[in-house]
Write a protein that holds these residues in place. Sequence first.
Motif, PDB file in Angstrom:
ATOM      1  N   TRP A  31      43.951  45.416  39.907  1.00  0.00           N
ATOM      2  CA  TRP A  31      42.742  45.064  40.647  1.00  0.00           C
ATOM      3  C   TRP A  31      41.739  46.208  40.696  1.00  0.00           C
ATOM      4  N   HIS A  32      42.252  47.486  40.705  1.00  0.00           N
ATOM      5  CA  HIS A  32      41.320  48.624  40.696  1.00  0.00           C
ATOM      6  C   HIS A  32      40.490  48.627  39.420  1.00  0.00           C
ATOM      7  N   LEU A  33      41.146  48.407  38.291  1.00  0.00           N
ATOM      8  CA  LEU A  33      40.440  48.414  37.016  1.00  0.00           C
ATOM      9  C   LEU A  33      39.452  47.259  36.928  1.00  0.00           C
ATOM     10  N   SER A  34      39.823  46.089  37.464  1.00  0.00           N
ATOM     11  CA  SER A  34      38.948  44.927  37.423  1.00  0.00           C
ATOM     12  C   SER A  34      37.655  45.187  38.171  1.00  0.00           C
ATOM     13  N   ILE A  35      37.774  45.862  39.310  1.00  0.00           N
ATOM     14  CA  ILE A  35      36.609  46.125  40.148  1.00  0.00           C
ATOM     15  C   ILE A  35      35.562  46.945  39.415  1.00  0.00           C
ATOM     16  N   CYS A  36      36.028  47.960  38.670  1.00  0.00           N
ATOM     17  CA  CYS A  36      35.078  48.919  38.119  1.00  0.00           C
ATOM     18  C   CYS A  36      34.557  48.553  36.744  1.00  0.00           C
ATOM     19  N   VAL A  37      35.059  47.460  36.141  1.00  0.00           N
ATOM     20  CA  VAL A  37      34.623  47.120  34.785  1.00  0.00           C
ATOM     21  C   VAL A  37      33.109  46.985  34.710  1.00  0.00           C
ATOM     22  N   TRP A  38      32.525  46.209  35.664  1.00  0.00           N
ATOM     23  CA  TRP A  38      31.093  45.953  35.570  1.00  0.00           C
ATOM     24  C   TRP A  38      30.267  47.214  35.779  1.00  0.00           C
ATOM     25  N   ILE A 380      40.433  23.673  41.882  1.00  0.00           N
ATOM     26  CA  ILE A 380      40.526  25.135  41.961  1.00  0.00           C
ATOM     27  C   ILE A 380      41.944  25.543  41.586  1.00  0.00           C
ATOM     28  N   PRO A 381      42.134  26.214  40.458  1.00  0.00           N
ATOM     29  CA  PRO A 381      43.494  26.561  40.028  1.00  0.00           C
ATOM     30  C   PRO A 381      44.038  27.771  40.788  1.00  0.00           C
ATOM     31  N   GLU A 382      45.339  27.862  40.858  1.00  0.00           N
ATOM     32  CA  GLU A 382      45.973  29.054  41.432  1.00  0.00           C
ATOM     33  C   GLU A 382      46.126  30.071  40.314  1.00  0.00           C
ATOM     34  N   HIS A 383      45.123  30.884  40.147  1.00  0.00           N
ATOM     35  CA  HIS A 383      45.016  31.812  39.029  1.00  0.00           C
ATOM     36  C   HIS A 383      44.561  33.157  39.577  1.00  0.00           C
ATOM     37  N   LYS A 384      44.885  34.237  38.863  1.00  0.00           N
ATOM     38  CA  LYS A 384      44.518  35.578  39.320  1.00  0.00           C
ATOM     39  C   LYS A 384      43.024  35.695  39.588  1.00  0.00           C
ATOM     40  N   GLN A 385      42.212  35.081  38.748  1.00  0.00           N
ATOM     41  CA  GLN A 385      40.762  35.190  38.901  1.00  0.00           C
ATOM     42  C   GLN A 385      40.213  34.310  40.019  1.00  0.00           C
ATOM     43  N   LYS A 508      46.755  50.363  60.825  1.00  0.00           N
ATOM     44  CA  LYS A 508      47.860  49.404  60.869  1.00  0.00           C
ATOM     45  C   LYS A 508      47.357  47.980  60.702  1.00  0.00           C
ATOM     46  N   MET A 509      46.216  47.686  61.311  1.00  0.00           N
ATOM     47  CA  MET A 509      45.646  46.335  61.170  1.00  0.00           C
ATOM     48  C   MET A 509      45.214  46.090  59.721  1.00  0.00           C
ATOM     49  N   PHE A 510      44.588  47.093  59.104  1.00  0.00           N
ATOM     50  CA  PHE A 510      44.190  46.937  57.700  1.00  0.00           C
ATOM     51  C   PHE A 510      45.414  46.734  56.811  1.00  0.00           C
ATOM     52  N   ASP A 511      46.500  47.449  57.120  1.00  0.00           N
ATOM     53  CA  ASP A 511      47.728  47.302  56.332  1.00  0.00           C
ATOM     54  C   ASP A 511      48.270  45.878  56.416  1.00  0.00           C
ATOM     55  N   LYS A 512      48.123  45.253  57.566  1.00  0.00           N
ATOM     56  CA  LYS A 512      48.621  43.892  57.747  1.00  0.00           C
ATOM     57  C   LYS A 512      47.873  42.889  56.865  1.00  0.00           C
ATOM     58  N   ALA A 513      46.667  43.269  56.421  1.00  0.00           N
ATOM     59  CA  ALA A 513      45.855  42.351  55.610  1.00  0.00           C
ATOM     60  C   ALA A 513      46.148  42.467  54.124  1.00  0.00           C
ATOM     61  N   THR A 514      47.017  43.400  53.740  1.00  0.00           N
ATOM     62  CA  THR A 514      47.230  43.638  52.306  1.00  0.00           C
ATOM     63  C   THR A 514      48.307  42.751  51.702  1.00  0.00           C
ATOM     64  N   ASN A 515      48.903  41.885  52.501  1.00  0.00           N
ATOM     65  CA  ASN A 515      49.955  41.011  51.965  1.00  0.00           C
ATOM     66  C   ASN A 515      49.397  39.849  51.158  1.00  0.00           C
ATOM     67  N   ILE A 516      48.094  39.611  51.276  1.00  0.00           N
ATOM     68  CA  ILE A 516      47.473  38.497  50.575  1.00  0.00           C
ATOM     69  C   ILE A 516      47.258  38.847  49.105  1.00  0.00           C
ATOM     70  N   ASP A 517      47.641  37.943  48.217  1.00  0.00           N
ATOM     71  CA  ASP A 517      47.508  38.176  46.773  1.00  0.00           C
ATOM     72  C   ASP A 517      46.102  37.800  46.318  1.00  0.00           C
ATOM     73  N   ASP A 518      45.142  38.665  46.666  1.00  0.00           N
ATOM     74  CA  ASP A 518      43.753  38.425  46.293  1.00  0.00           C
ATOM     75  C   ASP A 518      43.058  39.762  46.094  1.00  0.00           C
ATOM     76  N   ASP A 519      42.493  39.964  44.908  1.00  0.00           N
ATOM     77  CA  ASP A 519      41.884  41.247  44.576  1.00  0.00           C
ATOM     78  C   ASP A 519      40.699  41.583  45.463  1.00  0.00           C
ATOM     79  N   TYR A 520      39.873  40.590  45.791  1.00  0.00           N
ATOM     80  CA  TYR A 520      38.689  40.852  46.609  1.00  0.00           C
ATOM     81  C   TYR A 520      39.093  41.337  48.000  1.00  0.00           C
TER      82      TYR A 520
END
Length: 545
Positions: A31-38, A380-385, A508-520
């Motif tokens: 996801w880091h690489l995807s962000i910076c491509v543009w 809407i497909p369940e896809h990485k993008q 700690k609150m921000f850490d709790k939000a990282t379980n979601i599989d979404d790059d954005y």
Amino acid sequence: MVIKNQKAVKEPPQGPGKDKAIAIMEKYIRWHLSICVWLVLTSLVLGSPSQSPVPPELDSLLLQGKEEIYNLHLLKADSIYDRVITEFPDYPHGYVYEAYVTLLLYGMDLSNDSLGGVLADQIDVAMDYVRKFKEKYPQHAESYFMDGLAKGIIGIRDVVNRSYIKGYFNGRSAKKNLEKVVELDSTYYDAYLGLGIFHYYADLLPGVLKFVAKLLGFGGDRKKGKEEILLTAQRGKYFRVEGKFVYHSARYFLEGEKHYSFLGIQELYKQYPDNGALGLMIAYHYRRTGFARKCIEYLEKINVSADFPAPQIPNLKYYNMAVSYYDLNEFEIADSLFQLLYELPTRKSLYYQAAINFYRGHLADLRFDHDTAVQFYRQIPEHKQTQYWFQISRSLLKYPTDSLMYQYFITRNLLYERHFDVATKKIQELLTKVDSGATSTNPDFPFFLRDLLGEAYYFTGFRTKARDVYQSMVAQLSSMEDEFRKAWIYIHYGRVLRSLGYYELAEKMFDKATNIDDDYTRLIVSREKYVLKEMEKKNNTRKSS
């Protein structure tokens, strides 16, 4: 040469040819690489030090092409580089820059598979001439810069195609060439941009993997990266504009520094008014900061047709315009614009196909036509993008919008469009209904409403009240069904805690939000944590002084 938006490889004139540790890293760097491509796509432009082996006439043509690129006149730039190949067939520059233009077109038109094939062929030709040039000038910075540029194009192509490991190796090769450039000529300031981008984004890796990456020669240093990018922005001869753009964009999107970065982007747009991408960034800023009318004004100035060679520009124009009218609660206009966008004969990425289907479904739900809404949501497909749109639509797919949810969406738009007093009053009225026993078909409705109240207090400066709202919610969030929106509640609560100086609890609150599989969502969490650390550092500095 361009034929109906598809570029042919310009042949040279005839006359006077897994490491295991890396595999572990792939999941985390994706996801880091995807962000910076543009960002990186816009940063590849030729730089040339003094006493260059490049003839002045060639240099002049390359600069002409670059100016056309700045204004997104990509086909004009392409014709200039065709001329370079014809007039300077033994130099790699024309071939490399022809591939560069194709990369820009391909990056904004990923669904055009034939364009990807053309790019691959052009890269092969360009690399052949880069090798010959390097053999002729083995100890000149220009040779290593051209090699680094070509490898960078290949690496970015790999990342655009989501071949992250290939992109890693080509990116590392590009970095080595740029390091050789500045070793040979430390005043070759344009080369620092590529090094800065590399150092900056490598530093975004998580802690343990950052250490592994450093051992593999992929070490990052965010501070050093920013300094290198800024050096090019201030002292570069050919890369100065790109340096400014990358510097402002990184600070805006990844560090939350919006004010001065936005002014910098505005200045670039004044210089290159035909660059619709810069215009879109300005319009996006106004939309995301609660000025949808201003966003629409800017979008109307962007003059691109449906057959524009980079279809993402017209796609993004009408998409942002449609969302702006949605934000203004002008749902009929928004729906008509999404319909127009859907019918526009432009190729659209999976991400924007999903976004269009989400909004068309959501707008149908707001007309209380859930059957139609379901048809769109299910596309809407369940896809990485498409993870963001897939996740956010699941609750709406399951529970039809009723009158309470309808009022919630109206009120949320009023709040985000800065109608704070009106929105807060409506929130209180809805809470009164809930307290009186009103229930929605969506069991998470009370959580949505209280989250909105917390945001209203946060936006209007009542941070302690906002904290109290979220504090009372946290213990109950385990019963919330919608995991995706729950993650965003944690993000909102983290922002409130950070603003009050509760840095450890905020993290700690921000850490709790990282379980979601979404790059954005992960990008937002990463940015919020960065802002938190910077605030904490400043606070500690004040205390020590």
